[in-house]
Enzyme design. Structure first.
Site, PDB file in Angstrom:
ATOM      1  CB  SER A 117      -0.837  -0.170   1.183  1.00 35.36           C
ATOM      2  OG  SER A 117      -1.976   1.153   1.162  1.00 35.36           O
ATOM      3  CG  HIS A 140      -4.021  -1.708  -2.428  1.00 35.29           C
ATOM      4  ND1 HIS A 140      -4.778  -0.530  -1.940  1.00 35.29           N
ATOM      5  CD2 HIS A 140      -3.572  -2.245  -1.541  1.00 35.29           C
ATOM      6  CE1 HIS A 140      -4.327  -0.542  -0.664  1.00 35.29           C
ATOM      7  NE2 HIS A 140      -3.518  -1.324  -0.298  1.00 35.29           N
TER       8      HIS A 140
END
Length: 234
Positions: A117, A140
């Site tokens: 992340s 993501h």
């Protein structure tokens, strides 16, 4: 009080290296070829909201002043950032990444375990980045916990935040914007999510990370940076 007693009191009041590791996740390594500072970013990156006590966290209010002190220190010659993070607060993580990328001193990052992340911008923020063969990185889109109002303005807010992260990654790595977006929006890899999980070899192949490394190789790379930096100032 005697001079020796004063010195003893000062020694007792000064935090030991063990205390610093426990409290801040950092240590000064002054016994090698060069004087380097090791900063660990682990667990979840804590931003404006405090996380539960049982969570392993990296607090941005601790890291930011450390980075300023490292940049200004006359003793510390280079910074080693070791990452094993699940991500966390986007703005706090991006703030730390911006500070690292703006340092003049030699910097190297090393992803161990995971750099997921917001850990992706942190991994690429150093002048040279490495990843362990067994480590992974998850790319993501931005997520948000709590109440989300389903209006176009909220979607634009997410898009602008994602653009900030994407732009930073592109500026500090060798991956193209198109490829990074493709990996980020991949729907065929994670069953309950959107994105891509990259192992060490694939992260290097995609251009996110500069190379596969071990601890000794990472330190040697930082030493070379320090030597080059010193030679450029002569």
């Amino acid at each position: 009080m005697s001079k020796n007693e004063n010195q003893k009191d000062n020694a007792d009041s000064k935090p030991s290296e063990i205390d610093r590791i426990k409290e801040m996740g950092s240590v000064e390594a002054f016994d090698g070829k060069h004087k380097i500072y090791c900063l660990t970013i682990i667990g979840e990156i804590e931003g404006h909201s405090a996380l539960p006590e049982q969570s392993k966290t990296t607090k941005y209010e601790h890291v930011i002043p450390q980075l300023v002190a490292i940049e200004e220190s006359r003793e510390i010659e280079g910074l080693l950032v070791i990452l094993n993070t699940v991500g966390g607060d986007v703005e706090a993580g991006l703030a730390i990444a911006e500070l690292i990328s703006g340092m003049k001193k030699p910097t190297v990052s090393f992803v161990l375990g995971g750099g997921h992340s917001i850990g992706v911008p942190l991994a690429v923020s150093a002048k040279q980045s490495f990843i362990a063969p067994s480590a992974t990185m998850t790319v993501h889109p931005v997520r948000m916990n709590g109440l989300v109002i389903g209006v176009p303005q909220m979607m634009h807010h997410f898009e602008r935040m994602q653009d900030r992260i994407t732009d930073f990654v592109i500026r500090n790595s060798n991956i193209s914007k198109e490829r990074f977006t493709e990996l980020m929006m991949n729907t065929g890899e994670m069953v309950t999510d959107v994105g891509s999980v990259l192992n060490g070899t694939k992260a290097v192949k995609e251009g996110l990370i500069d190379g596969i490394g071990t601890l000794s190789a990472v330190i040697e790379a930082l030493y070379r940076q320090i030597d080059d930096y010193k030679n450029s100032k002569q």
